[in-house]
Design an enzyme around this catalytic site. Sequence first.
Site, PDB file in Angstrom:
ATOM      1  N   GLY A 168      48.034  38.897  33.063  1.00 43.39           N
ATOM      2  CA  GLY A 168      48.624  39.431  31.826  1.00 43.39           C
ATOM      3  C   GLY A 168      49.713  40.452  32.144  1.00 43.39           C
ATOM      4  CB  ALA A 197      59.442  51.253  42.554  1.00 44.72           C
ATOM      5  NE  ARG A 255      67.811  49.890  42.236  1.00 43.57           N
ATOM      6  CZ  ARG A 255      68.359  50.378  41.136  1.00 43.57           C
ATOM      7  NH1 ARG A 255      68.077  51.609  40.744  1.00 43.57           N
ATOM      8  NH2 ARG A 255      69.201  49.647  40.437  1.00 43.57           N
ATOM      9  NE  ARG A 268      45.656  35.362  31.520  1.00 44.78           N
ATOM     10  CZ  ARG A 268      45.564  36.685  31.729  1.00 44.78           C
ATOM     11  NH1 ARG A 268      45.315  37.150  32.925  1.00 44.78           N
ATOM     12  NH2 ARG A 268      45.727  37.532  30.728  1.00 44.78           N
ATOM     13  CG  ASP A 310      39.682  41.849  38.386  1.00 41.51           C
ATOM     14  OD1 ASP A 310      40.421  41.237  37.595  1.00 41.51           O
ATOM     15  OD2 ASP A 310      38.471  42.011  38.202  1.00 41.51           O
ATOM     16  CB  THR A 354      45.460  44.952  33.947  1.00 37.05           C
ATOM     17  OG1 THR A 354      44.651  44.766  32.767  1.00 37.05           O
ATOM     18  CG2 THR A 354      44.644  45.730  34.953  1.00 37.05           C
ATOM     19  CB  ILE A 355      46.810  46.973  28.816  1.00 38.82           C
ATOM     20  CG1 ILE A 355      46.065  45.721  28.346  1.00 38.82           C
ATOM     21  CG2 ILE A 355      48.311  46.769  28.797  1.00 38.82           C
ATOM     22  CD1 ILE A 355      46.183  45.475  26.847  1.00 38.82           C
ATOM     23  CG  ASP A 356      42.247  44.595  30.411  1.00 36.93           C
ATOM     24  OD1 ASP A 356      42.824  44.742  29.316  1.00 36.93           O
ATOM     25  OD2 ASP A 356      42.023  43.481  30.909  1.00 36.93           O
ATOM     26  CG  ASP A 372      39.829  45.524  34.178  1.00 38.89           C
ATOM     27  OD1 ASP A 372      40.887  45.675  34.810  1.00 38.89           O
ATOM     28  OD2 ASP A 372      39.479  44.414  33.743  1.00 38.89           O
ATOM     29  NE  ARG A 390      40.706  39.402  31.456  1.00 43.04           N
ATOM     30  CZ  ARG A 390      41.273  38.224  31.176  1.00 43.04           C
ATOM     31  NH1 ARG A 390      40.538  37.182  30.924  1.00 43.04           N
ATOM     32  NH2 ARG A 390      42.580  38.074  31.172  1.00 43.04           N
ATOM     33  CG  HIS A 430      48.629  38.814  23.024  1.00 39.37           C
ATOM     34  ND1 HIS A 430      47.656  38.102  22.358  1.00 39.37           N
ATOM     35  CD2 HIS A 430      48.489  38.512  24.331  1.00 39.37           C
ATOM     36  CE1 HIS A 430      46.964  37.381  23.229  1.00 39.37           C
ATOM     37  NE2 HIS A 430      47.447  37.615  24.431  1.00 39.37           N
ATOM     38  CD  GLN A 483      45.238  45.912  21.690  1.00 44.03           C
ATOM     39  OE1 GLN A 483      44.386  46.676  22.107  1.00 44.03           O
ATOM     40  NE2 GLN A 483      44.958  44.699  21.263  1.00 44.03           N
TER      41      GLN A 483
HETATM   42  O1  F6P Z   1      43.951  41.554  31.000  1.00 47.37           O
HETATM   43  C1  F6P Z   1      44.848  41.880  29.994  1.00 47.37           C
HETATM   44  C2  F6P Z   1      44.471  41.193  28.707  1.00 47.37           C
HETATM   45  O2  F6P Z   1      45.400  41.568  27.715  1.00 47.37           O
HETATM   46  C3  F6P Z   1      43.040  41.410  28.233  1.00 47.37           C
HETATM   47  O3  F6P Z   1      42.885  42.667  27.607  1.00 47.37           O
HETATM   48  C4  F6P Z   1      42.842  40.236  27.327  1.00 47.37           C
HETATM   49  O4  F6P Z   1      41.487  39.895  27.212  1.00 47.37           O
HETATM   50  C5  F6P Z   1      43.585  39.144  28.041  1.00 47.37           C
HETATM   51  O5  F6P Z   1      44.549  39.792  28.859  1.00 47.37           O
HETATM   52  C6  F6P Z   1      44.264  38.167  27.126  1.00 47.37           C
HETATM   53  O6  F6P Z   1      44.828  37.185  27.906  1.00 47.37           O
HETATM   54  P1  F6P Z   1      45.863  36.105  27.372  1.00 47.37           P
HETATM   55  O7  F6P Z   1      47.159  36.813  27.075  1.00 47.37           O
HETATM   56  O8  F6P Z   1      45.999  35.145  28.495  1.00 47.37           O
HETATM   57  O9  F6P Z   1      45.282  35.541  26.128  1.00 47.37           O
END
Ligand code: F6P
Length: 330
Positions: free
Chosen positions: A17, A28, A31, A78, A109, A132-134, A136, A178, A258, A260
């Site tokens: 994502g 960065a 460069r 992905r 990850d 990743t915005i998560d 995690d 997620r 999305h 977010q």
């Molecule tokens: O890992 C980032 C994320 O935005 C998760 O928060 C969310 O579950 C997932 O990706 C959504 O994935 P996709 O954009 O493939 O639907």
Amino acid sequence: MDKRREIKTIGVLTSGGDAPGMNAAVRAVTRAAIHHGLQVYGVMYGYHGLISGEIRPLTSSDVSGIMHQGGTILKTARSEEFRTTEGRAAAYQNLVKYGIDALVVIGGDGSFSGASAFSKEYDIPTVGIPGTIDNDISGTEYTLGYDTAMNTVIEAVDKIKDTASSHGRIFFIEVMGREAGLLALSTGIACGAEAIIIPESDEGYKDLEKFLAHYKEKKSSGIVMIAEGDKAGGALKLAERVNSEYPELDVRVSILGHMQRGGNPSGIDRVVATQMGVAAVDALLDDQKSIMIGLVNNKITHVPFNKTVKANRSIDQNLFDIQKVLNKWY
Ligand code: F6P
């Protein structure tokens, strides 16, 4: 000339994502590498482009004016094919074709577990940057995009609160993440949510029950933050359940989705992305392999890939305790 250098050409890609700050990291890496006399290739669409050979040289001016942009100029994907040995073999052929002898992978990850397998099979030094915005990933307190996403959620919820309070309604707001609940927890705190429901804890459900009892009496509006991975199955399911138990309540659902992941990266995301990008190139030049650049106590760290994958960070109980102290209906 840099004495440490054995690597001559690096490839950089973004995978999984997208997250705000990825472009700042690409800039960065590019460069810093050029500064050390290396040649840089941008791999398009993550591992997919590595396999299909969508690879192009990156110059300093190619990464000019991208720091403030959300998304990723390298695009992302992905890739299922990269999970297969055949896919990774095709990717390696392309590295040989372009003379790329090290990789920087910006992603989550899942991207690092691919990088780890590839790096072992073909002895390609690979360094990861967590994006990743998560937020995690084990081994780092910060992943690129988290701060921007937090601010995006807060801005949206602030607006929802205006209408919630005007109507005396309860809003169930679903936040991404997620299987991880940190984004929901932190934004719930920041928005003064009445209950925060996340996969890592059952406390939010108890808070919700208490709030609903309070709401029946006082009819004040409320915000319930729900992580998309919660055990009840997300905001819609939970709101349906509450609606059937308390048909008299005025409940609405808002799934932020999305939006977010988009938007201009915050100052924190730009600065950390820049630090991590420079550190990734330094790590490769220092002969590091199969590591992720992390941030712990505001210091750059090196975390072996096998310590980053498939292990979510634990939730800070202190944030839940704070939530209890501050809620007005306890
Ligand atoms: O890992 C980032 C994320 O935005 C998760 O928060 C969310 O579950 C997932 O990706 C959504 O994935 P996709 O954009 O493939 O639907």
